[in-house]
Write a protein that holds these residues in place. Sequence first.
Motif, mmCIF file in Angstrom:
data_model
loop_
_atom_site.group_PDB
_atom_site.id
_atom_site.type_symbol
_atom_site.label_atom_id
_atom_site.label_comp_id
_atom_site.label_asym_id
_atom_site.label_seq_id
_atom_site.Cartn_x
_atom_site.Cartn_y
_atom_site.Cartn_z
ATOM 1 N N HIS A 29 49.343 -31.553 35.851
ATOM 2 C CA HIS A 29 49.365 -32.972 35.534
ATOM 3 C C HIS A 29 49.155 -33.173 34.029
ATOM 4 O O HIS A 29 48.206 -32.655 33.460
ATOM 5 C CB HIS A 29 48.243 -33.622 36.354
ATOM 6 N N GLU A 31 50.020 -36.468 30.865
ATOM 7 C CA GLU A 31 50.438 -37.853 30.666
ATOM 8 C C GLU A 31 50.858 -38.098 29.219
ATOM 9 O O GLU A 31 50.253 -38.897 28.507
ATOM 10 C CB GLU A 31 49.320 -38.806 31.099
ATOM 11 N N VAL A 43 54.065 -39.923 32.987
ATOM 12 C CA VAL A 43 53.017 -39.265 33.763
ATOM 13 C C VAL A 43 53.708 -38.174 34.584
ATOM 14 O O VAL A 43 54.550 -38.464 35.425
ATOM 15 C CB VAL A 43 52.271 -40.273 34.655
ATOM 16 N N TYR A 45 53.928 -34.610 36.895
ATOM 17 C CA TYR A 45 53.320 -33.746 37.903
ATOM 18 C C TYR A 45 54.297 -32.632 38.239
ATOM 19 O O TYR A 45 55.447 -32.893 38.582
ATOM 20 C CB TYR A 45 53.005 -34.522 39.186
ATOM 21 N N ALA A 70 51.085 -39.072 42.969
ATOM 22 C CA ALA A 70 51.165 -39.505 41.574
ATOM 23 C C ALA A 70 50.455 -40.840 41.371
ATOM 24 O O ALA A 70 49.680 -41.004 40.421
ATOM 25 C CB ALA A 70 52.633 -39.605 41.149
ATOM 26 N N LYS A 74 47.168 -40.908 38.609
ATOM 27 C CA LYS A 74 47.476 -41.225 37.215
ATOM 28 C C LYS A 74 46.234 -41.780 36.536
ATOM 29 O O LYS A 74 45.438 -42.478 37.136
ATOM 30 C CB LYS A 74 48.681 -42.156 37.118
ATOM 31 N N CYS A 84 55.664 -47.063 31.388
ATOM 32 C CA CYS A 84 55.038 -45.928 32.062
ATOM 33 C C CYS A 84 55.870 -45.552 33.288
ATOM 34 O O CYS A 84 56.140 -46.395 34.142
ATOM 35 C CB CYS A 84 53.621 -46.295 32.486
ATOM 36 N N TYR A 86 57.051 -41.928 35.998
ATOM 37 C CA TYR A 86 56.606 -40.652 36.549
ATOM 38 C C TYR A 86 57.719 -39.611 36.467
ATOM 39 O O TYR A 86 58.887 -39.923 36.669
ATOM 40 C CB TYR A 86 56.238 -40.778 38.031
#
Length: 166
Positions: A29, A31, A43, A45, A70, A74, A84, A86
């Motif tokens: 993980h 960000e 963000v 993963y 997720a 976050k 923002c 993912y």
Amino acid sequence: MSITTTKFRNKGWQVHSWNYADQEVQVLHQEPFRLNWIATQLVTYVFIIERTPENYQSILDDYAALREFAGQHKNTILPFGFQCGYALLPIYVGDSFSEALIADVNNTYRKRWCVFHTPALLERNTGKLYTLEEKSFWGCIYRDYIESAINETALVLNENMTADVV
């Protein structure tokens, strides 16, 4: 703490352990926020899943759980969808994969709202990595970062698999 966990943490990843589908999944993980990404935060993963998917649909069947994970983990204060998004990058580790599955992983890009879902396949025996080859306009500013995250993770996993064999 395992050697791979230490290596991932040294590369700047937070490492989670997640019980999913009757197995322990290691989740990396980060960000990152970059101005050259039009001032957005991605963000990210990377899910390391020890399983050989039957077909591409079985990969898509995992999406809802990955997306839920997720959302629960976050850290950023930026709301999802407002500067923002993912990157959900599952890497399925298995002994071998069907040609049809490899072709689907190489060529299938599904546009989703603020989520880049880019699955990859890593053959345990050969170290061969299969990931998206299809180039899309959508998300092109993140492409190098996503490809790098997948490739660097596969490299660490391959090093660990090679060390286990020796």
